[in-house]
Design an enzyme around this catalytic site. Structure first.
Site, mmCIF file in Angstrom:
data_model
loop_
_atom_site.group_PDB
_atom_site.id
_atom_site.type_symbol
_atom_site.label_atom_id
_atom_site.label_comp_id
_atom_site.label_asym_id
_atom_site.label_seq_id
_atom_site.Cartn_x
_atom_site.Cartn_y
_atom_site.Cartn_z
ATOM 1 N N LYS A 13 0.954 -1.025 -0.073
ATOM 2 C CA LYS A 13 0.041 -0.285 0.117
ATOM 3 C C LYS A 13 0.864 1.266 0.153
ATOM 4 C CE LYS A 13 -2.727 -0.909 3.607
ATOM 5 N NZ LYS A 13 -1.991 -2.142 4.043
ATOM 6 N N ARG A 161 12.576 -8.587 11.912
ATOM 7 C CA ARG A 161 12.072 -7.871 13.274
ATOM 8 C C ARG A 161 10.908 -8.852 13.907
ATOM 9 N NH1 ARG A 161 10.133 -2.411 10.373
ATOM 10 N NH2 ARG A 161 8.696 -4.082 9.348
ATOM 11 N N ARG A 172 -1.551 -10.194 12.669
ATOM 12 C CA ARG A 172 -1.896 -8.906 11.784
ATOM 13 C C ARG A 172 -3.049 -9.001 10.756
ATOM 14 N NH1 ARG A 172 3.596 -6.892 10.147
ATOM 15 N NH2 ARG A 172 2.447 -5.049 8.898
#
Length: 217
Positions: A13, A161, A172
């Site tokens: 995005k 990460r 998520r």
């Protein structure tokens, strides 16, 4: 032109928003940028947002909506904007509709970047970041470093990460399906949604989006 960009984490995005905003000559308004700007400038909304964040709490929709409305009222957004990360739930979508209606404005399109879920997991979980410079980004499959675990640019250690670990990515995605995906149906009822297959090179996806917007114009 006023556009909302939606899609799951890892759909690209941010990248597409930057390209599309440049091609359409409208500002790219991202939620992350709004928060950073308001907090760094010490605005009342920024101070309020920081107080929630420092306490480890979610920032209320009212604060996010206020930041977005303030940004949409700036001069460079008078002829249009591209919203990235806002709205992220039905409450925010309804607030945006109310804001636009009160200002005699309408949305032109909601671009839905479509990526298969397993591709999203592969994209994010494969990321490796340089400890010396986070702008040096590699991928375990798509952009491998010459030496495993070593940054090609500076020789720093590459690491994954915590946010990019597969279990975190799947959580998520669950949040996206629960909170954000319902706004797609909300906008489909308004005949605004344009689905863009987001697999392929960046410029190919941008062209699909631009072609779709021109057809709808």
């Amino acid at each position: 032109m006023r556009i909302v960009l939606v899609g799951p984490p890892g759909a690209g995005k941010g990248t597409q928003a930057a390209y599309l905003a440049k091609n359409l000559a409208i500002p790219h308004i991202s939620t992350g940028d709004l928060f950073r700007a308001n907090i760094s400038q010490g605005t009342p909304l920024g101070v309020e947002a920081k107080s929630y964040m420092d306490a480890g709490n979610l920032v209320p929709d009212s604060v996010t909506i206020g930041m977005a409305e303030d940004r949409m009222e700036q001069a460079d957004a008078a002829e249009g904007f591209l919203l990235d990360g806002f709205p992220r739930n039905l409450g925010q979508a309804e607030a945006l509709d109310e804001y636009l209606k009160n200002n005699g404005l309408t949305l032109d399109a909601v671009l839905d970047l479509e990526v298969p879920e397993e591709e999203v997991v592969k994209r994010i979980a494969g990321r490796r970041i340089c400890r010396n410079d986070s702008s040096h980004v590699f991928h375990a499959e798509y952009n491998k470093p010459k030496a495993e675990g070593v940054c090609d640019v500076c020789g720093g250690e590459l690491y994954q990460r915590d946010d990019d670990r597969e279990e975190t990515v799947r959580k998520r995605l669950e949040v996206y399906h629960t909170e954000t995906e319902p706004i797609i149906d909300y906008y489909k009822d308004q005949d605004l949604v344009v689905t863009i297959p987001a697999l392929g090179k960046v410029e190919e996806v941008t062209k699909r989006a631009m072609d779709a917007l021109q057809r709808g114009a």
